[in-house]
Design an enzyme around this catalytic site. Structure first.
Site, short mmCIF file in Angstrom:
data_model
loop_
_atom_site.label_atom_id
_atom_site.label_comp_id
_atom_site.label_asym_id
_atom_site.label_seq_id
_atom_site.Cartn_x
_atom_site.Cartn_y
_atom_site.Cartn_z
N GLU A 64 25.39 -2.94 -5.86
CA GLU A 64 24.25 -2.25 -6.29
C GLU A 64 24.06 -1.72 -7.71
OE1 GLU A 64 21.64 -1.45 -4.46
OE2 GLU A 64 22.41 -2.66 -2.80
N CYS A 219 6.47 -9.42 -0.29
CA CYS A 219 5.82 -8.43 -1.31
C CYS A 219 6.24 -8.35 -2.70
CB CYS A 219 6.02 -7.00 -0.54
SG CYS A 219 4.58 -5.83 -0.96
N CYS A 226 0.88 -11.82 1.91
CA CYS A 226 0.55 -10.86 3.18
C CYS A 226 0.54 -11.51 4.48
CB CYS A 226 -0.66 -10.22 2.59
SG CYS A 226 -0.85 -9.49 1.28
N CYS A 229 3.66 -11.32 6.10
CA CYS A 229 4.34 -10.24 5.96
C CYS A 229 4.52 -9.34 7.49
CB CYS A 229 3.58 -9.29 5.13
SG CYS A 229 4.44 -7.56 4.77
N CYS A 235 -0.72 -2.45 6.65
CA CYS A 235 -0.79 -2.21 5.13
C CYS A 235 -2.23 -1.94 4.73
CB CYS A 235 -0.26 -3.45 4.61
SG CYS A 235 -0.28 -3.21 2.76
S1 SF4 Z 1 0.70 -6.62 3.52
FE1 SF4 Z 1 1.08 -5.12 2.13
S2 SF4 Z 1 3.46 -4.82 2.45
FE2 SF4 Z 1 2.91 -6.96 3.05
S3 SF4 Z 1 3.00 -8.28 1.38
FE3 SF4 Z 1 0.95 -7.78 1.59
S4 SF4 Z 1 0.78 -6.07 0.28
FE4 SF4 Z 1 2.89 -6.10 0.69
#
Ligand code: SF4
Length: 380
Positions: A64, A219, A226, A229, A235
């Site tokens: 970390e 992201c 997206c 995601c 989102c």
């Molecule tokens: S949906 Fe939202 S959280 Fe997911 S990659 Fe796209 S911007 Fe990022």
């Protein structure tokens, strides 16, 4: 209403099944749904990294600290070299700071190396060699801030510790469509609130790594993916078509440029190097005698003054120039070489040494002076 959430009116729950509006967080979904989705995604897509094969707090802490401001790719070889030399916190605590700095050379942000050593000594002296398993104890260690403490607590001890590193910050700014400077104090407070509220009691170890991985691989800063995601349906930035625009980019001040001169001073086949004070910029790193060139001053004249200070009366030879970017400034380093007739007496206490050029490779020279090394062979 929270002023960070000015788009709430435009915003309608877009997934029927998660339409419970959480008033406290001003979000249109059940907070636990974020963890559920991230954990399912992490099981399939999580990265395999060297520090993921362990729960050893020492290794987690080391990774970390190294990952602060540094990419995974850059960290891996350093992490492995460090562990080979310092396999546990006691070995690190017992080491000389010079050796720690030398092993760190090239990774940047050198205060981390000094803090690492200080923290190891504190863990041994005050905690019997065991890392504290609570937030306050971790945050009392040099170099461990709130986010790093949260990561260690979650990953090593499987206890919920909110994280707000760069990757998580980006995910949260987009998930909640935060339309203000994410480094402002109100935004900072809001982000920490969200980070804490989303961290689950169950499997915080996996959740911490999942949300960090999402920021690192899906992201991402430019062109977030997206479609792939797991949080896509929740989102807010995506719903508003703002995923590329957030987090808001705040104009940085231009990086200042600093001009310095450095001297290759030779005497009987040896060259002079000095260690910087342990406290301050590049603390404990080595360099050739160096002086900053004041605005409007002539670099050669500055180099002559510095050379005279070291007992050098002869002519200076131009030996090259290097450029290097540090975190807060860009350095233009002009190199000069000269022979020194009367070798100034230097001792360990002065932080200076006359060394044969072959020995310089093993020294923790900081970035610009590492780059200067090839010019030494052709100088004087
Ligand atoms: S949906 Fe939202 S959280 Fe997911 S990659 Fe796209 S911007 Fe990022």
């Amino acid at each position: 209403m929270d002023r960070n959430l000015k788009n709430t009116k435009k915003f309608v729950p877009f997934v029927e099944v998660f339409s419970g509006f959480d008033e406290r967080m001003n979000i249109p979904f059940v907070p636990a749904e974020v963890a559920r989705r991230l954990l399912a995604w992490y099981g399939e897509e999580g990265r395999d990294l060297p520090w993921r094969h362990t729960r050893d707090p020492y290794r987690i802490w080391l990774s970390e600290i190294m990952l602060q401001q540094t990419t995974v790719e850059a960290v891996i070889p350093y992490f492995e070299r460090f562990l080979a030399r310092f396999p546990d916190v006691r070995t690190l605590a017992a080491a000389e700071i010079d050796e720690v700095i030398a092993l760190w050379a090239g990774l940047g942000y050198y205060s981390r190396a000094r803090n690492l050593h200080g923290a190891a000594r504190k863990v041994v002296a005050e905690h019997g060699g065991e890392f504290p398993a609570e937030l306050a104890g971790l945050m009392a260690l040099p170099g461990v801030g709130r986010s790093t403490a949260g990561a260690i607590l979650s990953i090593a001890f499987d206890r919920p510790g909110p994280i707000l590193d760069g990757n998580v910050r980006r995910v949260l700014c987009r998930l909640f469509a935060l339309e203000e400077n994410p480094r402002g104090s109100a935004a900072e407070k809001q982000l920490w609130f969200w980070a804490a509220a989303l961290t689950p009691d169950d499997r915080p170890h996996d959740y911490a790594q999942a949300i960090m991985d999402l920021g690192a691989t899906v992201c991402v800063p430019r062109k977030p993916d997206c479609a792939a995601c797991p949080l896509g349906e929740l989102c807010r930035a995506r719903a508003l078509g703002m995923e590329q625009a957030l987090p808001l980019r705040v104009k940085k001040k231009p990086t200042p440029e600093v001009v310095q001169v450095a001297l290759f001073l030779r005497r009987e086949g040896k060259v002079l190097v000095c260690r910087r004070p342990y406290r301050g910029l590049l603390g404990g790193m080595w360099e050739f005698p160096t002086r900053e060139v004041k605005t409007e001053a002539d670099p050669l004249q500055t180099a002559r003054e510095l050379a005279r200070q070291w007992g050098c009366r002869g002519a200076l030879q131009e030996a090259g120039a290097v450029r290097h970017v540090y975190s807060h400034f860009r350095l233009d380093l002009r190199l000069y070489a000269a022979a020194v007739e009367a070798q100034p007496q230097v001792g360990e206490d002065d932080g200076c040494r006359w060394l044969s050029p072959e020995k310089l490779g093993g020294l923790a020279l900081h970035g610009a002076h590492q780059k200067a090394l090839p010019f030494l062979a052709g100088a004087g």
